[in-house]
Design a protein around this motif. Structure first.
Motif, short mmCIF file in Angstrom:
data_model
loop_
_atom_site.label_atom_id
_atom_site.label_comp_id
_atom_site.label_asym_id
_atom_site.label_seq_id
_atom_site.Cartn_x
_atom_site.Cartn_y
_atom_site.Cartn_z
N THR A 1 22.94 -5.26 4.88
CA THR A 1 21.99 -4.39 4.71
C THR A 1 22.22 -2.93 4.73
OG1 THR A 1 20.65 -5.89 5.89
CG2 THR A 1 19.75 -3.83 6.15
N THR A 2 21.26 -2.23 3.80
CA THR A 2 21.45 -0.88 3.56
C THR A 2 20.12 -0.19 4.29
OG1 THR A 2 22.30 -1.06 1.48
CG2 THR A 2 21.48 1.11 1.88
N THR A 3 20.32 1.05 5.11
CA THR A 3 19.42 1.64 5.88
C THR A 3 19.37 2.92 5.39
OG1 THR A 3 19.78 0.15 7.65
CG2 THR A 3 18.22 1.94 7.83
N THR B 1 21.20 9.29 -1.66
CA THR B 1 20.10 8.86 -1.11
C THR B 1 18.68 8.74 -2.10
OG1 THR B 1 19.59 11.10 -0.29
CG2 THR B 1 20.46 9.35 1.27
N SER B 2 19.09 8.92 -3.36
CA SER B 2 18.02 8.70 -4.39
C SER B 2 17.91 7.56 -5.03
CB SER B 2 18.37 9.78 -5.36
OG SER B 2 18.60 10.82 -5.07
N LYS B 3 16.71 7.24 -5.15
CA LYS B 3 16.26 5.76 -5.69
C LYS B 3 16.68 5.75 -7.35
CE LYS B 3 12.17 2.80 -5.84
NZ LYS B 3 11.55 2.90 -7.21
N GLN C 1 22.44 0.34 -13.83
CA GLN C 1 23.48 1.08 -14.24
C GLN C 1 24.39 1.39 -12.84
OE1 GLN C 1 21.16 4.11 -15.98
NE2 GLN C 1 22.28 4.09 -17.81
N ARG C 2 23.11 1.38 -11.86
CA ARG C 2 23.63 1.56 -10.29
C ARG C 2 24.49 0.37 -9.94
NH1 ARG C 2 25.61 2.72 -6.45
NH2 ARG C 2 24.94 3.97 -4.42
N ILE C 3 24.24 -0.76 -10.23
CA ILE C 3 24.94 -1.93 -9.73
C ILE C 3 26.35 -2.17 -10.67
CG2 ILE C 3 23.05 -3.52 -8.72
CD1 ILE C 3 22.85 -5.03 -11.03
N ILE D 1 17.31 -5.20 2.32
CA ILE D 1 18.08 -6.58 2.40
C ILE D 1 18.43 -7.11 1.01
CG2 ILE D 1 18.22 -8.67 3.72
CD1 ILE D 1 15.83 -6.98 5.39
N PRO D 2 19.72 -7.01 0.50
CA PRO D 2 19.83 -7.73 -0.77
C PRO D 2 19.93 -9.10 -0.60
CG PRO D 2 21.51 -6.23 -0.22
CD PRO D 2 20.86 -6.22 1.09
N ASN D 3 19.15 -9.93 -1.53
CA ASN D 3 19.20 -11.11 -1.58
C ASN D 3 19.87 -12.15 -2.61
OD1 ASN D 3 16.88 -10.50 -2.63
ND2 ASN D 3 15.56 -10.77 -1.04
N ASN E 1 16.15 8.86 8.68
CA ASN E 1 15.70 10.26 8.69
C ASN E 1 14.51 10.53 7.32
OD1 ASN E 1 16.96 11.14 10.71
ND2 ASN E 1 18.41 12.58 9.23
N ILE E 2 13.91 9.30 7.23
CA ILE E 2 12.79 9.60 6.43
C ILE E 2 11.78 10.70 6.78
CG2 ILE E 2 10.68 8.29 5.12
CD1 ILE E 2 13.35 7.37 4.25
N ILE E 3 11.57 10.75 8.11
CA ILE E 3 10.44 11.85 8.52
C ILE E 3 11.00 13.13 8.26
CG2 ILE E 3 8.80 12.46 10.31
CD1 ILE E 3 8.61 9.51 11.16
C1 LIG Z 1 13.20 6.72 -1.98
C2 LIG Z 1 14.49 6.71 -1.20
C3 LIG Z 1 14.57 7.46 0.29
C4 LIG Z 1 15.31 5.74 -0.92
C5 LIG Z 1 16.54 5.06 -1.73
C6 LIG Z 1 17.34 3.97 -1.32
C7 LIG Z 1 18.37 3.79 -2.34
C8 LIG Z 1 19.20 5.05 -2.11
C9 LIG Z 1 19.09 2.35 -1.66
C10 LIG Z 1 18.36 1.48 -1.45
C11 LIG Z 1 18.98 -0.02 -1.62
C12 LIG Z 1 20.31 0.47 -1.94
C13 LIG Z 1 21.18 -0.58 -2.84
C14 LIG Z 1 21.38 -1.92 -1.79
C15 LIG Z 1 22.62 -2.76 -2.13
C16 LIG Z 1 23.53 -2.04 -2.98
C17 LIG Z 1 24.60 -3.19 -3.55
C18 LIG Z 1 26.08 -2.56 -3.55
O1 LIG Z 1 26.84 -3.42 -3.85
C19 LIG Z 1 25.85 -1.28 -4.06
C20 LIG Z 1 24.82 -0.18 -3.43
C21 LIG Z 1 23.54 -1.02 -3.84
C22 LIG Z 1 23.33 -1.01 -5.10
C23 LIG Z 1 22.58 0.13 -2.70
C24 LIG Z 1 22.52 1.51 -3.56
C25 LIG Z 1 21.58 2.45 -2.75
C26 LIG Z 1 20.23 1.79 -2.75
C27 LIG Z 1 19.48 1.65 -4.04
#
Ligand SMILES: CC(C)CCC[C@@H](C)[C@H]1CC[C@H]2[C@@H]3CC=C4C[C@@H](O)CC[C@]4(C)[C@H]3CC[C@]12C
Length: 792
Positions: free
Chosen positions: A558-560, A471-473, A428-430, A536-538, A563-565
């Motif tokens: 790359t998504t970073t 910032t949620s997974k 759903q996120r993508i 790092i999306p691949n 502030n994890i700590i």
């Molecule tokens: C456990 C907690 C702290 C970490 C959560 C990390 C989350 C928020 C991060 C990690 C990787 C990230 C994804 C990496 C790449 C993409 C592709 C882009 O086209 C839309 C956002 C999306 C889908 C990001 C969404 C946010 C994401 C899912």
């Protein structure tokens, strides 16, 4: 503040430390002797001691034996056996009924052992110092022996040299020619020198020894102090992280407390069980677009969430900071299970023999009813979609408490409770990438393919607009999980997604617009690096405009998550991205500039150029990934290709972000589209993310229930994958030791094949890919879901 005013609702004080060690009990088989073999016994692990009884009823009367875990060795012989030995008199050979069961015991035993060691930590450190000193002194004493040997050897040397001198003196008395006599004098001189040198050598050796002794002690002390400081720092960081969570919690409560009395009331029942089932009325669908008086569930913290936090913290603490960091996800998963079970009080003592009921406690009636209700009331009128999801409950649990033991690990291999999730799956996120699909509709109209490329670039940038505060997974989809999103009638596109690989997790997506198609395989390697987490999306994304034949591909940046700590989590996007148009060889290069505290420049900046196949710059792109992108045609450019100066025509706004709902910090910072993605719809496949119960429970705020359900689904998936793969060639062996679903190695040989995509080789990139077969929508029309496995 209400919480402190109301006596009845004040949370109970934390139990004394000794009480925190929850007892672990259960049946195990214990080796008795060669005649009787293994005998079934009731084991109780309490206060660092493992005791056993013949039956459960005997507990209050007759204990058959005990072993203390302090200093014990615990090892496993095969998938079910545990051997515990206290190094001398006692050894217990125990057998569990399954590997999961064994692992659960091992984890608990190890934790108990670590706790015991923790308790005697101060004694231990003194002991360590002592033993370190002993080590130094034993070296020094052997050096001393060597020195005395040297001394006696040196005495021998001087004895011999004296003897030599005597001989030479005797020679002198004989009548010898004068030149020989001068030679003899020189020899005597030499003999003397040898003696002096050997004495000097011994003196130096003894000084060296003194020095070594004092310096050695000094180094030892320094090392010891450094080590102590390191441990203290880790503890401090931990403490800060915890305090931060508490402060945030208090601040939030204050904010709420300021507003209404009702909030006060909700504050005061903070530790009551959530009553989601009663307050969420699916029939009236409280989350509709136009509902003015949204009747949002008052999410009271679950009574046990604090216990969960405590447990997770403590369980992980025990092994943290030492060499026994939890590296085995199976172990941490077991800890999580234990934590959840104990925190929910659902650890069923009623049926101790039933392993699965103990590992996976049943959902409450309340939760079951809620799941049933929601399915019974799917979205009927598409124009009445909801515009938000229930509020995120406030159960503070700091991410550091889970992640600190996982430095260097892949995010997909860290079992995480739903406390760090958002109620959406990765599928759903993508799909949110199409939030600004209108840019593609505009691009489709472009006559100039370079201008089209500039729009495509704006589209790729816009897909990050939703990441600023998110910032949620997302939930890691189960293998074979699907997600359809048909927004053709209102947004002009429909997307379909399937989780096509579990290890590594890969989501395949195909989205068709009116004049474009866009598809991708989304996977990423993510590493937790201590202070931050990087993804790092691949996969490769494709965009096709059939009318012009322009075909674009790109990879993501790359998504970073920082502030994890400590501090507030925040997200940054960095790196370079190249978009290629395979039809004419033109390219667009974009750079995402890292956030910097030392610049007056705009933050979250993206800039780039569209170039034809001969590197002639055609368009420029300037903007920020969280707000807007402007594009302009280039009339003239000069300078090096890396940093050219361009003359441009006027800028066009290719993308401008829409303001998200103003109160969305309460519900995971979702946009309206994000809120609608998980709304129940009729006619979707039974494997659709919308039907995933743990995610639904989580959306409702029933996090404890969601955690239980998550474990159950993952176990179910493990069993399914294992069964399916059992038929596959031995080359694809499953590691039997790995219990956590996030660890089983899967590869192309996996017996579970994608259902709606097929493995293929990409026409454009010549790399392996997943091609959408379009059968999904046909099957949907016929409501033919016969090929779907049952996942939930
Ligand atoms: C456990 C907690 C702290 C970490 C959560 C990390 C989350 C928020 C991060 C990690 C990787 C990230 C994804 C990496 C790449 C993409 C592709 C882009 O086209 C839309 C956002 C999306 C889908 C990001 C969404 C946010 C994401 C899912």
């Amino acid at each position: 503040m209400a919480a402190s005013d109301s006596k009845s609702s004040t949370p109970p004080p934390p139990p004394p430390l000794s009480m925190v060690d929850e007892d672990m009990k259960g049946w195990l088989f214990k080796w008795t002797n060669y005649i009787k073999g293994y005998q079934k016994r009731w084991f109780v692990l309490s206060n660092g001691v493992l005791s056993y009884y013949r039956t459960q009823a005997e507990i209050s009367q007759l204990c058959r034996g005990t072993i203390s875990l302090n200093g014990a060795t615990i090892h496993t012989e095969d998938s079910c056996t545990i051997v515990i030995s206290n190094g001398g008199t006692q050894t217990f050979h125990l057998r569990a009924t399954s590997e999961v069961e064994r692992q659960r015991w091992v984890t608990e035993l190890e934790l108990a052992k670590a706790r015991e060691i923790g308790h005697t930590n101060t004694d231990r450190s003194k002991e360590k110092e002592l033993s370190a000193n002993l080590e130094v002194s034993s070296v020094v004493s052997s050096l001393n022996t060597k020195l005395s040997e040297l001394r006696s050897q040196s005495e021998i040397i001087s004895k011999h040299s004296k003897a030599l001198q005597r001989c030479l003196t005797e020679l002198e008395t004989i009548d010898i020619p004068p030149d020989v006599s001068t030679k003899i004098k020189a020899w005597m001189e030499r003999a003397n020198l040898i003696r002096i040198a050997s004495v000097g050598m011994v003196t130096n050796c003894s000084e060296y020894l003194d020095l070594a002794q004092s310096q050695g002690n000094k180094w030892q002390k320094m090392l010891y102090n450094e080590r102590r400081q390191r441990i203290q720092l880790v503890e401090m960081v931990d403490q800060i992280a915890r305090e931060q969570t508490v402060l945030e919690h208090v601040a939030n409560n204050d904010k709420q407390g300021d507003s209404t009395d009702e909030d006060d009331a909700s504050d005061s029942c903070e530790f009551f069980d959530a009553q989601g089932g009663d307050s969420f009325d699916v029939t009236t669908n409280n989350y509709l677009v136009n509902c003015q008086s949204q009747n949002i569930i008052q999410h009271k913290s679950l009574s046990s969430s604090q216990a969960l936090e405590k447990l997770v913290n403590e369980e992980l603490d025990c092994s943290g900071g030492s060499s026994s960091d939890i590296d085995d996800p199976a172990e941490s998963s077991a800890i999580l299970t234990a934590a959840i079970c104990s925190s929910t009080g659902l650890n069923t003592d009623r049926d101790e023999n039933n392993k699965s009921s103990r590992m996976f406690p049943q959902l409450s009636e309340n939760a079951k009813k809620m799941l049933e209700d929601v399915i019974k009331h799917p979205l009927k009128q598409k124009d009445k979609r909801r515009c938000r999801v229930p509020d995120k409950p406030n159960h503070p649990l700091h991410i550091w408490s889970i992640l600190k033991n996982c430095i260097g690990k892949d995010l997909s291999k860290i079992p995480m409770p739903v406390n760090f999730s958002e109620p959406l799956s990765m599928l759903q996120r993508i799909t949110e990438d199409f939030e600004y699909s209108n840019i593609l509709d505009t691009a489709a109209q472009c006559k100039d393919s370079f201008e089209q490329m500039a729009y495509v670039a704006a589209f790729t940038i816009s897909s990050y607009s939703t990441t600023v505060n998110r910032t949620s997974k997302p939930f890691n989809p189960l293998l074979g999980e699907t997600y359809e999103c048909d927004r053709m009638s209102d947004l002009g596109w429909k997307a379909f997604n399937e989780q096509v690989s579990h290890h590594p997790p890969i989501s395949a997506q195909f989205c068709s617009g009116k004049e474009w198609s866009c598809w991708q395989e989304f996977s990423m390697s993510s590493k937790f690096r201590g202070k931050y987490l990087q993804a790092i999306p691949n996969g490769i994304a494709h965009l096709d405009f059939p009318a012009s034949g322009n075909h674009y591909t790109w990879t993501k940046v790359t998504t970073t998550v920082h502030n994890i700590i400590v501090g507030k989590l925040w997200v940054d996007q960095t790196g370079d991205m190249t978009i290629t148009n395979h039809k004419d060889g033109s390219k667009c290069r974009l750079s995402y500039i890292p956030y910097s505290y030392f610049t007056r420049d705009q933050q979250r900046k993206v800039k780039g150029y569209v170039m034809d196949k001969d590197n002639e710059i055609k368009w420029v792109i300037n903007g920020t990934w969280d707000n807007k992108v402007e594009i302009a045609p280039v009339t003239k450019f000069e300078g090096p290709i890396e940093s050219p100066t361009c003359q441009t025509g006027s800028y066009i706004m290719a993308w401008q972000r829409q303001a998200p709902p103003s109160d969305n910090e309460k519900y995971y910072y979702f946009t309206v589209l994000a809120s609608q993605l998980n709304e129940i719809e009729e006619g979707v496949a039974p494997t659709d993310s919308r039907l995933r119960p743990d995610q639904r429970l989580m959306e409702f705020g029933l996090w404890d229930e969601a955690n239980i359900e998550k474990l159950r689904l993952e176990e179910f998936q493990r069993v399914r994958n294992r069964k399916a793969n059992a038929g596959v060639a031995d080359s694809n062996q499953i590691n039997e030791n790995e219990e956590d679903d996030e660890t089983v190695q899967e590869n192309d040989n996996s017996a579970i094949k994608p259902l709606w995509f097929k493995r293929d080789v990409c026409k454009w990139t010549k790399k392996p890919c997943f091609t959408f077969t379009h059968e999904y929508w046909e099957c949907k029309q016929k409501s033919d879901w016969s090929r779907c496995p049952s996942l939930f």
